[in-house]
Design a protein around this motif. Structure first.
Motif, PDB file in Angstrom:
ATOM      1  N   ARG A   5      43.010  26.821  37.239  1.00 60.11           N
ATOM      2  CA  ARG A   5      42.344  25.774  38.011  1.00 60.11           C
ATOM      3  C   ARG A   5      41.657  26.325  39.251  1.00 60.11           C
ATOM      4  NH1 ARG A   5      47.437  22.225  37.261  1.00 60.11           N
ATOM      5  NH2 ARG A   5      47.010  21.394  35.218  1.00 60.11           N
ATOM      6  N   ASN A   6      42.255  27.313  39.848  1.00 58.52           N
ATOM      7  CA  ASN A   6      41.711  27.874  41.077  1.00 58.52           C
ATOM      8  C   ASN A   6      41.175  29.272  40.772  1.00 58.52           C
ATOM      9  OD1 ASN A   6      42.460  25.604  42.578  1.00 58.52           O
ATOM     10  ND2 ASN A   6      44.539  26.374  42.756  1.00 58.52           N
ATOM     11  N   GLY A   7      39.890  29.349  40.518  1.00 59.82           N
ATOM     12  CA  GLY A   7      39.274  30.604  40.127  1.00 59.82           C
ATOM     13  C   GLY A   7      39.269  31.671  41.200  1.00 59.82           C
ATOM     14  N   LEU A  10      42.430  34.775  41.385  1.00 62.99           N
ATOM     15  CA  LEU A  10      42.410  36.075  40.695  1.00 62.99           C
ATOM     16  C   LEU A  10      41.767  37.155  41.556  1.00 62.99           C
ATOM     17  CD1 LEU A  10      42.682  37.971  38.243  1.00 62.99           C
ATOM     18  CD2 LEU A  10      40.600  36.955  37.362  1.00 62.99           C
ATOM     19  N   PRO A  11      40.496  37.015  41.970  1.00 68.70           N
ATOM     20  CA  PRO A  11      39.917  38.095  42.776  1.00 68.70           C
ATOM     21  C   PRO A  11      40.609  38.270  44.121  1.00 68.70           C
ATOM     22  CG  PRO A  11      38.375  36.262  42.576  1.00 68.70           C
ATOM     23  CD  PRO A  11      39.515  35.965  41.689  1.00 68.70           C
ATOM     24  N   ALA A  12      41.028  37.159  44.740  1.00 68.25           N
ATOM     25  CA  ALA A  12      41.698  37.272  46.041  1.00 68.25           C
ATOM     26  C   ALA A  12      43.025  38.018  45.917  1.00 68.25           C
ATOM     27  CB  ALA A  12      41.925  35.881  46.625  1.00 68.25           C
ATOM     28  N   SER A  13      43.767  37.748  44.853  1.00 64.10           N
ATOM     29  CA  SER A  13      45.056  38.430  44.691  1.00 64.10           C
ATOM     30  C   SER A  13      44.871  39.917  44.410  1.00 64.10           C
ATOM     31  CB  SER A  13      45.875  37.764  43.586  1.00 64.10           C
ATOM     32  OG  SER A  13      45.224  37.888  42.341  1.00 64.10           O
ATOM     33  N   LEU A  14      43.835  40.272  43.653  1.00 62.71           N
ATOM     34  CA  LEU A  14      43.599  41.692  43.379  1.00 62.71           C
ATOM     35  C   LEU A  14      43.159  42.432  44.643  1.00 62.71           C
ATOM     36  CD1 LEU A  14      41.902  41.482  39.874  1.00 62.71           C
ATOM     37  CD2 LEU A  14      44.212  42.276  40.403  1.00 62.71           C
ATOM     38  N   GLU A  47      49.058  35.984  32.158  1.00 60.52           N
ATOM     39  CA  GLU A  47      48.710  34.564  32.318  1.00 60.52           C
ATOM     40  C   GLU A  47      47.245  34.233  32.039  1.00 60.52           C
ATOM     41  OE1 GLU A  47      50.945  32.274  32.655  1.00 60.52           O
ATOM     42  OE2 GLU A  47      52.552  33.738  32.824  1.00 60.52           O
ATOM     43  N   ALA A  48      46.356  35.168  32.210  1.00 59.18           N
ATOM     44  CA  ALA A  48      44.928  34.899  31.981  1.00 59.18           C
ATOM     45  C   ALA A  48      44.265  36.101  31.308  1.00 59.18           C
ATOM     46  CB  ALA A  48      44.238  34.568  33.302  1.00 59.18           C
ATOM     47  N   PRO A  49      44.679  36.411  30.085  1.00 63.83           N
ATOM     48  CA  PRO A  49      44.138  37.617  29.430  1.00 63.83           C
ATOM     49  C   PRO A  49      42.653  37.502  29.092  1.00 63.83           C
ATOM     50  CG  PRO A  49      45.467  36.364  27.907  1.00 63.83           C
ATOM     51  CD  PRO A  49      45.625  35.713  29.249  1.00 63.83           C
ATOM     52  N   ARG A 154      47.753  29.455  41.333  1.00 65.88           N
ATOM     53  CA  ARG A 154      46.848  29.329  40.185  1.00 65.88           C
ATOM     54  C   ARG A 154      46.803  27.904  39.643  1.00 65.88           C
ATOM     55  NH1 ARG A 154      47.798  29.994  34.478  1.00 65.88           N
ATOM     56  NH2 ARG A 154      49.979  30.293  35.002  1.00 65.88           N
ATOM     57  N   LEU A 155      47.919  27.224  39.640  1.00 66.79           N
ATOM     58  CA  LEU A 155      48.008  25.921  38.994  1.00 66.79           C
ATOM     59  C   LEU A 155      47.910  24.739  39.947  1.00 66.79           C
ATOM     60  CD1 LEU A 155      50.842  26.776  36.480  1.00 66.79           C
ATOM     61  CD2 LEU A 155      48.377  26.704  36.060  1.00 66.79           C
TER      62      LEU A 155
END
Length: 159
Positions: A5-7, A10-14, A47-49, A154-155
């Motif tokens: 839901r919150n795109g 992913l980039p912020a966590s990496l 979780e998001a392959p 993420r959710l």
């Protein structure tokens, strides 16, 4: 099907994982620093392959090599091996309880240390001191709260 839901997570966590690897620590704690990139990448691989894969692991590793000043390609190899194993066994790992996932992640992080030692041995670089072998245990202990935190971010619904 994975729900993302919150795109931005992913980039912020990496990026945050990359920055956590750069934070200076006192000498005693330096050896216990978890491999944040591997932990966060492992979460997203499970979780998001459809959004991350071997290519992401390779590029992230190259970026980490440049940021950390390590041997070019070392972290790429380490992260690609981790990503390959996680993609291969994703169907099983995804449905493990978090405690069993933590054990699996600990073994994967230990495997990462073995790969690092092999690369250093092949290149004639001095081996890591023994305390660095404890970092996979720290990573294993951090997996449940990290998994929970990333799940919440993420959710989480907007508004």
């Amino acid at each position: 099907m994975s729900r993302l839901r919150n795109g931005w997570v992913l980039p912020a966590s990496l990026v945050l994982a990359l920055l956590l690897g750069l934070v200076p620590l006192p000498g005693v704690l330096q050896a216990l620093r978890p491999y944040w990139l591997a932990l966060v990448l492992a979460y997203w691989l499970l979780e998001a392959p459809h959004r991350v894969g071997l290519g992401t692991a390779f590029l992230l590793g190259l970026l980490a090599d440049l940021a950390f000043g390590s041997l070019l390609g070392e972290q790429s190899l380490r992260l690609v091996v981790l990503a390959f194993i996680l993609e291969r066994f994703r169907a099983r790992l995804r449905f493990f309880p978090v405690s069993q996932q933590a054990l699996t992640i600990g073994v994967l992080l230990l495997n990462d240390r073995v790969i690092t030692a092999g690369i250093h041995l092949a290149m004639g670089v001095p081996q890591l001191p023994w305390p660095y072998w404890a970092a996979p245990v720290v990573g294993m202990l951090l997996w449940p709260p990290l998994h929970l935190l990333l799940d919440v971010l993420r959710l989480r619904r907007r508004g």
